[in-house]
Design a protein around this motif. Sequence first.
Motif, PDB file in Angstrom:
ATOM      1  N   GLY A  36      10.897   7.947  -5.763  1.00 43.82           N
ATOM      2  CA  GLY A  36      11.076   7.888  -7.207  1.00 43.82           C
ATOM      3  C   GLY A  36       9.886   7.256  -7.883  1.00 43.82           C
ATOM      4  O   GLY A  36       9.395   6.215  -7.448  1.00 43.82           O
ATOM      5  N   MET A  37       9.388   7.927  -8.931  1.00 45.37           N
ATOM      6  CA  MET A  37       8.270   7.442  -9.730  1.00 45.37           C
ATOM      7  C   MET A  37       8.696   7.505 -11.202  1.00 45.37           C
ATOM      8  O   MET A  37       9.874   7.701 -11.488  1.00 45.37           O
ATOM      9  CB  MET A  37       7.024   8.288  -9.453  1.00 45.37           C
ATOM     10  CG  MET A  37       6.890   8.684  -7.981  1.00 45.37           C
ATOM     11  SD  MET A  37       5.267   9.157  -7.367  1.00 45.37           S
ATOM     12  CE  MET A  37       4.648  10.281  -8.587  1.00 45.37           C
ATOM     13  N   SER A  38       7.734   7.356 -12.106  1.00 43.83           N
ATOM     14  CA  SER A  38       8.112   7.239 -13.528  1.00 43.83           C
ATOM     15  C   SER A  38       9.041   8.355 -14.006  1.00 43.83           C
ATOM     16  O   SER A  38       9.991   8.110 -14.730  1.00 43.83           O
ATOM     17  CB  SER A  38       6.860   7.235 -14.413  1.00 43.83           C
ATOM     18  OG  SER A  38       6.159   6.032 -14.237  1.00 43.83           O
TER      19      SER A  38
ATOM     20  N   LEU B 149       0.870  -1.179   0.000  1.00 44.94           N
ATOM     21  CA  LEU B 149       0.000   0.000   0.000  1.00 44.94           C
ATOM     22  C   LEU B 149       0.907   1.228   0.000  1.00 44.94           C
ATOM     23  O   LEU B 149       1.733   1.391   0.907  1.00 44.94           O
ATOM     24  CB  LEU B 149      -0.920   0.022   1.222  1.00 44.94           C
ATOM     25  CG  LEU B 149      -1.844   1.252   1.232  1.00 44.94           C
ATOM     26  CD1 LEU B 149      -2.897   1.177   0.127  1.00 44.94           C
ATOM     27  CD2 LEU B 149      -2.520   1.419   2.590  1.00 44.94           C
ATOM     28  N   ILE B 150       0.745   2.086  -1.023  1.00 48.04           N
ATOM     29  CA  ILE B 150       1.658   3.221  -1.164  1.00 48.04           C
ATOM     30  C   ILE B 150       0.972   4.557  -0.897  1.00 48.04           C
ATOM     31  O   ILE B 150       1.626   5.588  -0.893  1.00 48.04           O
ATOM     32  CB  ILE B 150       2.329   3.231  -2.564  1.00 48.04           C
ATOM     33  CG1 ILE B 150       1.269   3.334  -3.671  1.00 48.04           C
ATOM     34  CG2 ILE B 150       3.178   1.980  -2.751  1.00 48.04           C
ATOM     35  CD1 ILE B 150       1.867   3.484  -5.065  1.00 48.04           C
ATOM     36  N   GLY B 151      -0.350   4.548  -0.695  1.00 43.02           N
ATOM     37  CA  GLY B 151      -1.078   5.795  -0.470  1.00 43.02           C
ATOM     38  C   GLY B 151      -1.700   5.844   0.914  1.00 43.02           C
ATOM     39  O   GLY B 151      -1.562   4.919   1.722  1.00 43.02           O
TER      40      GLY B 151
ATOM     41  N   VAL C  77      11.549   1.720  -5.761  1.00 45.87           N
ATOM     42  CA  VAL C  77      11.021   2.745  -6.660  1.00 45.87           C
ATOM     43  C   VAL C  77       9.596   2.347  -7.029  1.00 45.87           C
ATOM     44  O   VAL C  77       9.331   1.192  -7.324  1.00 45.87           O
ATOM     45  CB  VAL C  77      11.903   2.941  -7.920  1.00 45.87           C
ATOM     46  CG1 VAL C  77      13.191   3.659  -7.547  1.00 45.87           C
ATOM     47  CG2 VAL C  77      12.209   1.633  -8.626  1.00 45.87           C
ATOM     48  N   ARG C  78       8.690   3.311  -6.949  1.00 44.81           N
ATOM     49  CA  ARG C  78       7.258   3.058  -7.189  1.00 44.81           C
ATOM     50  C   ARG C  78       6.915   3.577  -8.581  1.00 44.81           C
ATOM     51  O   ARG C  78       6.780   4.765  -8.786  1.00 44.81           O
ATOM     52  CB  ARG C  78       6.411   3.767  -6.132  1.00 44.81           C
ATOM     53  CG  ARG C  78       6.863   3.515  -4.684  1.00 44.81           C
ATOM     54  CD  ARG C  78       5.974   4.294  -3.716  1.00 44.81           C
ATOM     55  NE  ARG C  78       5.865   5.686  -4.059  1.00 44.81           N
ATOM     56  CZ  ARG C  78       6.664   6.656  -3.606  1.00 44.81           C
ATOM     57  NH1 ARG C  78       7.629   6.387  -2.752  1.00 44.81           N
ATOM     58  NH2 ARG C  78       6.494   7.906  -3.993  1.00 44.81           N
ATOM     59  N   ILE C  79       6.800   2.653  -9.534  1.00 47.29           N
ATOM     60  CA  ILE C  79       6.660   3.075 -10.925  1.00 47.29           C
ATOM     61  C   ILE C  79       5.351   2.564 -11.504  1.00 47.29           C
ATOM     62  O   ILE C  79       5.044   1.372 -11.410  1.00 47.29           O
ATOM     63  CB  ILE C  79       7.869   2.570 -11.737  1.00 47.29           C
ATOM     64  CG1 ILE C  79       9.148   3.233 -11.194  1.00 47.29           C
ATOM     65  CG2 ILE C  79       7.679   2.867 -13.217  1.00 47.29           C
ATOM     66  CD1 ILE C  79      10.408   2.812 -11.899  1.00 47.29           C
ATOM     67  N   GLY C  80       4.581   3.502 -12.070  1.00 51.36           N
ATOM     68  CA  GLY C  80       3.304   3.145 -12.674  1.00 51.36           C
ATOM     69  C   GLY C  80       3.271   3.443 -14.158  1.00 51.36           C
ATOM     70  O   GLY C  80       3.491   2.561 -14.995  1.00 51.36           O
ATOM     71  N   SER C  81       3.008   4.710 -14.504  1.00 53.82           N
ATOM     72  CA  SER C  81       2.657   5.058 -15.893  1.00 53.82           C
ATOM     73  C   SER C  81       3.547   4.465 -16.976  1.00 53.82           C
ATOM     74  O   SER C  81       3.038   3.952 -17.968  1.00 53.82           O
ATOM     75  CB  SER C  81       2.584   6.573 -16.089  1.00 53.82           C
ATOM     76  OG  SER C  81       2.897   7.277 -14.954  1.00 53.82           O
TER      77      SER C  81
HETATM   78  C1  LIG Z   1       0.663   6.697  -8.690  1.00 56.27           C
HETATM   79  C2  LIG Z   1       1.731   6.636  -7.686  1.00 56.27           C
HETATM   80  C3  LIG Z   1       3.033   6.292  -8.064  1.00 56.27           C
HETATM   81  C4  LIG Z   1       3.442   5.981  -9.498  1.00 56.27           C
HETATM   82  O1  LIG Z   1       3.434   7.150 -10.260  1.00 56.27           O
HETATM   83  P1  LIG Z   1       3.845   7.154 -11.808  1.00 56.27           P
HETATM   84  O2  LIG Z   1       4.186   8.571 -12.066  1.00 56.27           O
HETATM   85  O3  LIG Z   1       2.649   6.696 -12.551  1.00 56.27           O
HETATM   86  O4  LIG Z   1       5.006   6.248 -11.976  1.00 56.27           O
HETATM   87  C5  LIG Z   1       3.998   6.235  -7.068  1.00 56.27           C
HETATM   88  N1  LIG Z   1       3.702   6.501  -5.774  1.00 56.27           N
HETATM   89  C6  LIG Z   1       2.458   6.830  -5.375  1.00 56.27           C
HETATM   90  C7  LIG Z   1       2.213   7.100  -3.937  1.00 56.27           C
HETATM   91  C8  LIG Z   1       1.439   6.908  -6.315  1.00 56.27           C
HETATM   92  O5  LIG Z   1       0.201   7.259  -5.911  1.00 56.27           O
END
Ligand SMILES: *Cc1c(COP(=O)(O)O)cnc(C)c1O
Length: 235
Positions: A207-209, A82-84, A223-227
């Motif tokens: 770190g994200m995308s 859970l990251i949020g 590293v939390r990567i989505g988009s």
């Molecule tokens: C959406 C989200 C991410 C990923 O973000 P991207 O820019 O899509 O990689 C990482 N951390 C949290 C807390 C998020 O809500």
Amino acid sequence: MSDVVQQIAENVARVRERIAAAALAAGRSPEDVRLVAVTKYVGPAEAAALVAADCHVLGENRPQQLWEKAAEPVLAGVHWHLIGHLQRNKVRRTLPLVEMIHSVDSLRLLQSIEQIADELNQKVKVLLEVNCSGDVEKHGLLPDDLRRLFSALPILPHVEIRGLMTMAAREGGVATAARNFATLRQLRDLLAPKCPPEVALKELSMGMSRDFEAAIREGATLVRIGSILFDGVLT
Ligand SMILES: *Cc1c(COP(=O)(O)O)cnc(C)c1O
């Protein structure tokens, strides 16, 4: 769907290469940086394509969406993070499903997690979320609050505090993000020697995308990567 599976596999491979290159460039070992693949933009089928591409740690930022995905048979065996933001009334339902909570931002929440983990007879790994950017709309403890929390930390036998997490400022681009990441690392380096022995601040989730390479340079271990995992998949 098979095009989608293929595309996601290619995206994952590309991201893994970039993670490894950034780690090596920073004099670090690529294995010291773990990818948390963030699935909030997609449904279970695309998330399952990540698992097929060997991503077993998936992240959701909303508890409700994590509960729903965790119940999907195609996603059995995933290690959920859970990251949020987590509200206290959602702790009971979330705890049995997650390996780690990145976003603990108050002593009250820590105590509530401890109490419920005790009742459920389980342990959980957590990170403390720090607001390094000063953005008022962001969750997270301010650096001074974090210091205060550690100076009077109660004993929490069911909660393993593993490190710190931050979200970079939305504005200001990668240079500002890099400063926020450096702040988190410095805070960790300052606090780690003063922590009680059961607390190990090894993990830095940052770190994200758009900025994960800067985060790796500053010491990110998660590293939390989505988009960018869904390039060419989401329209
Ligand atoms: C959406 C989200 C991410 C990923 O973000 P991207 O820019 O899509 O990689 C990482 N951390 C949290 C807390 C998020 O809500």
